[in-house]
Design a protein around this motif. Structure first.
Motif, PDB file in Angstrom:
ATOM      1  N   GLU A 238      -0.825   6.654  -6.478  1.00  0.00           N
ATOM      2  CA  GLU A 238      -1.938   5.556  -6.434  1.00  0.00           C
ATOM      3  C   GLU A 238      -2.632   5.677  -5.209  1.00  0.00           C
ATOM      4  OE1 GLU A 238      -0.403   1.880  -8.107  1.00  0.00           O
ATOM      5  OE2 GLU A 238       0.152   2.855 -10.049  1.00  0.00           O
TER       6      GLU A 238
ATOM      7  N   GLN B  28       3.689   6.269  -5.586  1.00  0.00           N
ATOM      8  CA  GLN B  28       3.384   6.328  -7.051  1.00  0.00           C
ATOM      9  C   GLN B  28       2.118   7.026  -7.232  1.00  0.00           C
ATOM     10  OE1 GLN B  28       2.833   2.050  -8.209  1.00  0.00           O
ATOM     11  NE2 GLN B  28       5.373   1.916  -8.418  1.00  0.00           N
TER      12      GLN B  28
ATOM     13  N   ILE C 225      -6.022   5.649  -4.038  1.00  0.00           N
ATOM     14  CA  ILE C 225      -7.282   4.726  -4.055  1.00  0.00           C
ATOM     15  C   ILE C 225      -6.707   3.296  -3.913  1.00  0.00           C
ATOM     16  CG2 ILE C 225      -9.173   4.001  -5.112  1.00  0.00           C
ATOM     17  CD1 ILE C 225      -9.198   6.805  -4.281  1.00  0.00           C
ATOM     18  N   GLU C 226      -5.687   2.886  -4.941  1.00  0.00           N
ATOM     19  CA  GLU C 226      -5.215   1.581  -4.616  1.00  0.00           C
ATOM     20  C   GLU C 226      -4.630   1.293  -3.217  1.00  0.00           C
ATOM     21  OE1 GLU C 226      -5.002  -2.135  -6.073  1.00  0.00           O
ATOM     22  OE2 GLU C 226      -5.901  -0.550  -7.105  1.00  0.00           O
ATOM     23  N   GLY C 227      -3.732   2.441  -2.937  1.00  0.00           N
ATOM     24  CA  GLY C 227      -3.026   2.000  -1.495  1.00  0.00           C
ATOM     25  C   GLY C 227      -4.072   1.995  -0.611  1.00  0.00           C
ATOM     26  N   ARG C 228      -4.967   2.754  -0.542  1.00  0.00           N
ATOM     27  CA  ARG C 228      -6.254   2.665   0.354  1.00  0.00           C
ATOM     28  C   ARG C 228      -6.811   1.306   0.545  1.00  0.00           C
ATOM     29  NH1 ARG C 228     -11.129   1.916   1.843  1.00  0.00           N
ATOM     30  NH2 ARG C 228     -11.901   3.138   3.618  1.00  0.00           N
ATOM     31  N   LYS C 229      -7.181   0.787  -0.798  1.00  0.00           N
ATOM     32  CA  LYS C 229      -7.697  -0.373  -0.891  1.00  0.00           C
ATOM     33  C   LYS C 229      -6.985  -1.570  -0.389  1.00  0.00           C
ATOM     34  CE  LYS C 229      -9.232  -3.842  -4.596  1.00  0.00           C
ATOM     35  NZ  LYS C 229      -9.542  -3.939  -5.981  1.00  0.00           N
ATOM     36  N   THR C 230      -5.665  -1.599  -0.705  1.00  0.00           N
ATOM     37  CA  THR C 230      -4.781  -2.530  -0.017  1.00  0.00           C
ATOM     38  C   THR C 230      -4.508  -2.378   1.534  1.00  0.00           C
ATOM     39  OG1 THR C 230      -3.211  -2.440  -2.004  1.00  0.00           O
ATOM     40  CG2 THR C 230      -2.346  -3.567  -0.066  1.00  0.00           C
TER      41      THR C 230
ATOM     42  N   GLY D 276       0.788  -0.896   0.265  1.00  0.00           N
ATOM     43  CA  GLY D 276       0.128  -0.165   0.063  1.00  0.00           C
ATOM     44  C   GLY D 276       0.830   1.318   0.222  1.00  0.00           C
TER      45      GLY D 276
ATOM     46  N   HIS E 145       1.964   1.982  -3.605  1.00  0.00           N
ATOM     47  CA  HIS E 145       1.034   2.859  -4.290  1.00  0.00           C
ATOM     48  C   HIS E 145       1.187   4.175  -3.824  1.00  0.00           C
ATOM     49  CE1 HIS E 145      -0.562  -0.956  -6.554  1.00  0.00           C
ATOM     50  NE2 HIS E 145      -1.007  -1.459  -5.149  1.00  0.00           N
TER      51      HIS E 145
ATOM     52  N   GLN F 292      -8.259  -3.836   2.794  1.00  0.00           N
ATOM     53  CA  GLN F 292      -8.494  -5.229   2.650  1.00  0.00           C
ATOM     54  C   GLN F 292      -7.763  -5.930   3.875  1.00  0.00           C
ATOM     55  OE1 GLN F 292      -7.475  -6.026  -1.200  1.00  0.00           O
ATOM     56  NE2 GLN F 292      -9.696  -5.924  -1.910  1.00  0.00           N
TER      57      GLN F 292
END
Length: 217
Positions: A169, A167, A171-176, A161, A164, A179
């Motif tokens: 990213e 970089q 939203i992708e870091g938050r998602k990781t 995360g 991400h 989860q």
């Protein structure tokens, strides 16, 4: 276009420093001032029209390696820290910014000890830094091995995360991170700390979403 990229990288660096190192608000202005100084230096010395070439080997400032090693030790937890002598050598190389050499040592470590969770996490970090902050397929495989060895450990998800975020990213870091927290038990090491960082990231995303078009209030 080059100025947009430079400003974007500066903002990503600011976000990464806040969430990776949990810096207090009192130093935010100093960090922003340093980034603005860097942008000023770019304006004075930058050559955006010249062709760029990727560096085959990155030997960056030792301070970056020191911070990464200390962050890994904190997140992995004392109970899961590796006792392998290769880790001592790899950490010394990481602190010097010699990420390719560190990765080579860590590859030997995990070959000899495939259940060494910290070894896999350290290898993932070394591969990310060797790739100048990019989450390469090899780094992902290393973090996934660490997760298989210890599904309850939050270190692999945290560093994925965090990469991400570096970089840009968000939203992708938050998602990781989200989860990982959903799967973690209440007694999982470093759970509260990761939740705190996720809450601060959510606050930042909300502020960004609430900003009027044009970026000013």
């Amino acid at each position: 276009m080059s100025w947009i990229l430079a400003i974007g990288l500066a903002l990503m660096s600011f976000v990464a420093m806040i969430f990776l190192f949990h810096l207090p608000r009192m130093v935010w202005s100093a960090i922003l001032a340093a980034l603005m100084l860097g942008l000023a230096g770019y304006a004075f010395q930058g050559h955006p029209n010249e062709r760029g070439y990727p560096s085959p080997y990155r030997d960056i400032a030792p301070e970056d390696g020191w911070a990464l090693v200390e962050a890994r030790k904190e997140v992995i937890g004392e109970a899961h820290q590796s006792a392998n002598n290769h880790m001592l050598v790899a950490d010394a190389l990481m602190r010097k910014g010699q990420y390719a050499n560190a990765a080579a040592v860590l590859e030997r470590l995990v070959q000899d000890n495939p259940n060494d969770v910290e070894g896999w996490v350290a290898l993932g970090n070394a591969l990310v830094e060797q790739a100048e902050g990019h989450l390469t397929p090899a780094a992902i495989v290393s973090f996934e091995h660490a997760q298989k060895v210890d599904p309850e450990n939050l270190a692999p998800a945290f560093f994925i995360g965090a990469t991400h975020l570096r970089q840009g990213e968000l939203i992708e870091g938050r998602k990781t991170w989200a989860q990982a927290l959903e799967k973690a038990s209440e007694k999982t090491w470093w759970r509260n700390e990761l939740q705190m960082r996720l809450d601060r990231l959510d606050e930042l995303l909300k502020r960004l979403a609430d900003m009027p078009e044009g970026g000013t209030e």
